[in-house]
Design a protein around this motif. Structure first.
Motif, PDB file in Angstrom:
ATOM      1  N   GLN A 115      -7.433   7.599  -6.672  1.00 15.57           N
ATOM      2  CA  GLN A 115      -7.773   9.103  -6.253  1.00 15.57           C
ATOM      3  C   GLN A 115      -6.488   9.671  -5.739  1.00 15.57           C
ATOM      4  O   GLN A 115      -6.170   9.277  -4.660  1.00 15.57           O
ATOM      5  CB  GLN A 115      -8.753   8.991  -5.204  1.00 15.57           C
ATOM      6  CG  GLN A 115     -10.131   8.604  -5.785  1.00 15.57           C
ATOM      7  CD  GLN A 115     -11.179   8.322  -4.708  1.00 15.57           C
ATOM      8  OE1 GLN A 115     -11.092   9.074  -3.470  1.00 15.57           O
ATOM      9  NE2 GLN A 115     -12.387   8.063  -5.000  1.00 15.57           N
ATOM     10  N   LYS A 174       0.946   6.385  -8.489  1.00 18.84           N
ATOM     11  CA  LYS A 174      -0.202   6.540  -8.675  1.00 18.84           C
ATOM     12  C   LYS A 174      -0.881   7.139  -9.872  1.00 18.84           C
ATOM     13  O   LYS A 174      -1.646   6.673 -10.486  1.00 18.84           O
ATOM     14  CB  LYS A 174      -0.968   7.362  -7.311  1.00 18.84           C
ATOM     15  CG  LYS A 174      -1.009   6.796  -5.856  1.00 18.84           C
ATOM     16  CD  LYS A 174      -1.045   7.852  -4.866  1.00 18.84           C
ATOM     17  CE  LYS A 174      -2.520   8.269  -4.740  1.00 18.84           C
ATOM     18  NZ  LYS A 174      -2.929   8.951  -3.498  1.00 18.84           N
ATOM     19  N   GLU A 234      -5.548  12.292  -4.193  1.00 18.17           N
ATOM     20  CA  GLU A 234      -5.507  12.882  -2.967  1.00 18.17           C
ATOM     21  C   GLU A 234      -5.539  11.858  -1.514  1.00 18.17           C
ATOM     22  O   GLU A 234      -5.513  12.265  -0.534  1.00 18.17           O
ATOM     23  CB  GLU A 234      -6.525  14.148  -2.395  1.00 18.17           C
ATOM     24  CG  GLU A 234      -7.924  13.435  -2.585  1.00 18.17           C
ATOM     25  CD  GLU A 234      -8.737  13.191  -3.905  1.00 18.17           C
ATOM     26  OE1 GLU A 234      -9.705  12.678  -3.970  1.00 18.17           O
ATOM     27  OE2 GLU A 234      -8.011  13.554  -5.121  1.00 18.17           O
ATOM     28  N   ARG A 235      -5.956  10.563  -2.199  1.00 19.59           N
ATOM     29  CA  ARG A 235      -5.973   9.479  -0.936  1.00 19.59           C
ATOM     30  C   ARG A 235      -5.084   8.445  -0.938  1.00 19.59           C
ATOM     31  O   ARG A 235      -4.699   8.126  -2.283  1.00 19.59           O
ATOM     32  CB  ARG A 235      -7.648   9.074  -1.186  1.00 19.59           C
ATOM     33  CG  ARG A 235      -8.508   9.895  -0.749  1.00 19.59           C
ATOM     34  CD  ARG A 235      -9.749   9.260  -0.723  1.00 19.59           C
ATOM     35  NE  ARG A 235     -10.693  10.106  -0.295  1.00 19.59           N
ATOM     36  CZ  ARG A 235     -12.233   9.923  -0.299  1.00 19.59           C
ATOM     37  NH1 ARG A 235     -12.726   8.930  -0.748  1.00 19.59           N
ATOM     38  NH2 ARG A 235     -12.847  10.821   0.348  1.00 19.59           N
ATOM     39  N   PRO A 236      -4.857   7.595   0.026  1.00 19.34           N
ATOM     40  CA  PRO A 236      -4.144   6.528  -0.117  1.00 19.34           C
ATOM     41  C   PRO A 236      -4.945   5.311  -0.995  1.00 19.34           C
ATOM     42  O   PRO A 236      -6.010   5.426  -1.219  1.00 19.34           O
ATOM     43  CB  PRO A 236      -4.131   6.017   1.334  1.00 19.34           C
ATOM     44  CG  PRO A 236      -4.353   7.043   2.148  1.00 19.34           C
ATOM     45  CD  PRO A 236      -5.043   7.821   1.333  1.00 19.34           C
ATOM     46  N   VAL A 237      -4.102   4.439  -1.823  1.00 18.30           N
ATOM     47  CA  VAL A 237      -4.694   3.597  -2.590  1.00 18.30           C
ATOM     48  C   VAL A 237      -5.512   2.550  -1.709  1.00 18.30           C
ATOM     49  O   VAL A 237      -5.245   2.320  -0.620  1.00 18.30           O
ATOM     50  CB  VAL A 237      -3.806   2.769  -3.324  1.00 18.30           C
ATOM     51  CG1 VAL A 237      -2.983   3.867  -4.339  1.00 18.30           C
ATOM     52  CG2 VAL A 237      -2.759   1.952  -2.718  1.00 18.30           C
ATOM     53  N   ASN A 238      -6.588   2.075  -2.101  1.00 21.60           N
ATOM     54  CA  ASN A 238      -7.120   0.999  -1.527  1.00 21.60           C
ATOM     55  C   ASN A 238      -6.664  -0.413  -2.213  1.00 21.60           C
ATOM     56  O   ASN A 238      -6.785  -0.598  -3.324  1.00 21.60           O
ATOM     57  CB  ASN A 238      -8.923   0.964  -1.993  1.00 21.60           C
ATOM     58  CG  ASN A 238      -9.733   0.030  -1.367  1.00 21.60           C
ATOM     59  OD1 ASN A 238      -9.279  -1.238  -1.383  1.00 21.60           O
ATOM     60  ND2 ASN A 238     -10.863   0.287  -0.959  1.00 21.60           N
ATOM     61  N   LYS A 262      -3.109   5.288 -12.414  1.00 20.93           N
ATOM     62  CA  LYS A 262      -4.231   5.970 -13.080  1.00 20.93           C
ATOM     63  C   LYS A 262      -4.166   5.991 -14.525  1.00 20.93           C
ATOM     64  O   LYS A 262      -5.581   5.565 -15.145  1.00 20.93           O
ATOM     65  CB  LYS A 262      -4.387   7.234 -12.300  1.00 20.93           C
ATOM     66  CG  LYS A 262      -5.860   7.957 -12.745  1.00 20.93           C
ATOM     67  CD  LYS A 262      -6.037   9.378 -12.043  1.00 20.93           C
ATOM     68  CE  LYS A 262      -7.107   9.879 -12.387  1.00 20.93           C
ATOM     69  NZ  LYS A 262      -8.355   9.284 -11.917  1.00 20.93           N
ATOM     70  N   SER A 322       0.933   3.858  -3.073  1.00 18.96           N
ATOM     71  CA  SER A 322       0.434   5.241  -2.661  1.00 18.96           C
ATOM     72  C   SER A 322       1.484   6.378  -3.212  1.00 18.96           C
ATOM     73  O   SER A 322       1.149   7.450  -2.975  1.00 18.96           O
ATOM     74  CB  SER A 322       0.083   5.368  -1.294  1.00 18.96           C
ATOM     75  OG  SER A 322      -1.072   4.533  -1.121  1.00 18.96           O
ATOM     76  N   GLU A 324       0.792  -1.114   0.075  1.00 20.43           N
ATOM     77  CA  GLU A 324       0.316   0.073   0.113  1.00 20.43           C
ATOM     78  C   GLU A 324       0.702   1.343   0.025  1.00 20.43           C
ATOM     79  O   GLU A 324       0.677   2.237  -0.738  1.00 20.43           O
ATOM     80  CB  GLU A 324      -1.009   0.123   1.341  1.00 20.43           C
ATOM     81  CG  GLU A 324      -2.053   0.955   1.230  1.00 20.43           C
ATOM     82  CD  GLU A 324      -2.921   1.034   2.251  1.00 20.43           C
ATOM     83  OE1 GLU A 324      -3.185   2.162   3.047  1.00 20.43           O
ATOM     84  OE2 GLU A 324      -3.556  -0.228   2.451  1.00 20.43           O
ATOM     85  N   GLN A 325       1.886   1.138   0.857  1.00 18.22           N
ATOM     86  CA  GLN A 325       2.802   2.273   0.608  1.00 18.22           C
ATOM     87  C   GLN A 325       3.530   2.609  -0.478  1.00 18.22           C
ATOM     88  O   GLN A 325       3.406   3.691  -1.137  1.00 18.22           O
ATOM     89  CB  GLN A 325       4.002   2.265   1.783  1.00 18.22           C
ATOM     90  CG  GLN A 325       3.363   2.433   3.322  1.00 18.22           C
ATOM     91  CD  GLN A 325       4.613   1.956   4.239  1.00 18.22           C
ATOM     92  OE1 GLN A 325       5.750   1.714   3.940  1.00 18.22           O
ATOM     93  NE2 GLN A 325       3.999   1.794   5.543  1.00 18.22           N
ATOM     94  N   ARG A 345       3.239   9.199  -5.203  1.00 14.01           N
ATOM     95  CA  ARG A 345       2.584   9.961  -6.162  1.00 14.01           C
ATOM     96  C   ARG A 345       2.907   9.602  -7.592  1.00 14.01           C
ATOM     97  O   ARG A 345       1.940   9.675  -8.191  1.00 14.01           O
ATOM     98  CB  ARG A 345       3.242  11.600  -5.978  1.00 14.01           C
ATOM     99  CG  ARG A 345       2.370  12.345  -7.052  1.00 14.01           C
ATOM    100  CD  ARG A 345       2.941  13.891  -6.831  1.00 14.01           C
ATOM    101  NE  ARG A 345       2.275  14.821  -7.751  1.00 14.01           N
ATOM    102  CZ  ARG A 345       2.660  15.071  -8.999  1.00 14.01           C
ATOM    103  NH1 ARG A 345       3.523  14.353  -9.482  1.00 14.01           N
ATOM    104  NH2 ARG A 345       1.829  16.045  -9.638  1.00 14.01           N
TER     105      ARG A 345
END
Length: 193
Positions: A94, A83, A96-100, A87, A78, A74-75, A80
């Motif tokens: 998203q 992500k 502005e949010r940590p990834v799910n 994307k 997440s 997850e780190q 930038r």
């Protein structure tokens, strides 16, 4: 089961030792026809150290098994740059949010199962440096500075040092198994989550 344990240690030691977020293991369906059951049997052992296993593809004659440390993965995903790349590849990210992580793994599984070609963003899941994943995509695997656990387009010296740490880790854990320690003893000595 010894063959499965040896394969895990050969290909997944860096993740087991918390040196990277994940490793991918390709296993023959002929040799491991009951892999889902095997994974379910081993899951409790690994969960004591914050390690999970998930079959991410049942591709042709092979299984693809992802062994990962959820917190590290997850780190890593997440970051930038990661992500942005994810994307662009259609992952539900998203900025502005940590990834799910569950959503990321589900999307990866779908891409692995529906693609004619291998989704190269998987390098981000495996802890490869962003510049190397981008370089691989841009140069289509050609012209790398170094080839080891992955093709290096960025810092070859840093990659060489990481490869050596991964090699040392694999050799150490494999030698413990081959000298008679059980996988449980080896896993119990691993870092916890």
């Amino acid at each position: 089961m010894f063959c499965f344990e040896k394969a895990l240690l050969t290909h997944c030691s860096p993740t087991m030792a918390a040196l990277k977020p994940a490793n991918l293991l390709s296993l023959s369906k002929e040799q491991y026809p009951d892999l889902p059951r095997t994974v379910a049997q081993y899951a409790p052992l690994f969960s004591t150290r914050g390690i999970q296993m998930q079959i991410v593809c049942s591709c042709g004659q092979r299984w693809l098994l992802l062994l990962f440390r959820p917190e590290l993965l997850e780190q890593s995903l997440s970051q930038r740059g990661a992500k942005l790349l994810l994307k662009g590849a259609g992952y539900p990210v998203q900025p502005e949010r940590p990834v799910n992580l569950s959503q990321m793994l589900l999307h990866l599984t779908k891409r692995l199962g529906s693609q004619d070609h291998f989704p190269h963003e998987i390098g981000l899941f495996l802890g490869y440096p962003l510049e190397d994943v981008v370089g691989f995509c841009r140069h289509r695997g050609e012209g790398c500075k170094l080839c080891g656990y992955w093709k290096v387009y960025g810092d070859a010296q840093a990659a060489r040092a990481r490869f050596a740490r991964y090699d040392h880790c694999r050799e150490r854990l494999l030698s413990e198994l081959l000298s008679g320690q059980s996988l449980r003893q080896i896993v119990d000595a691993l870092p916890a989550a």
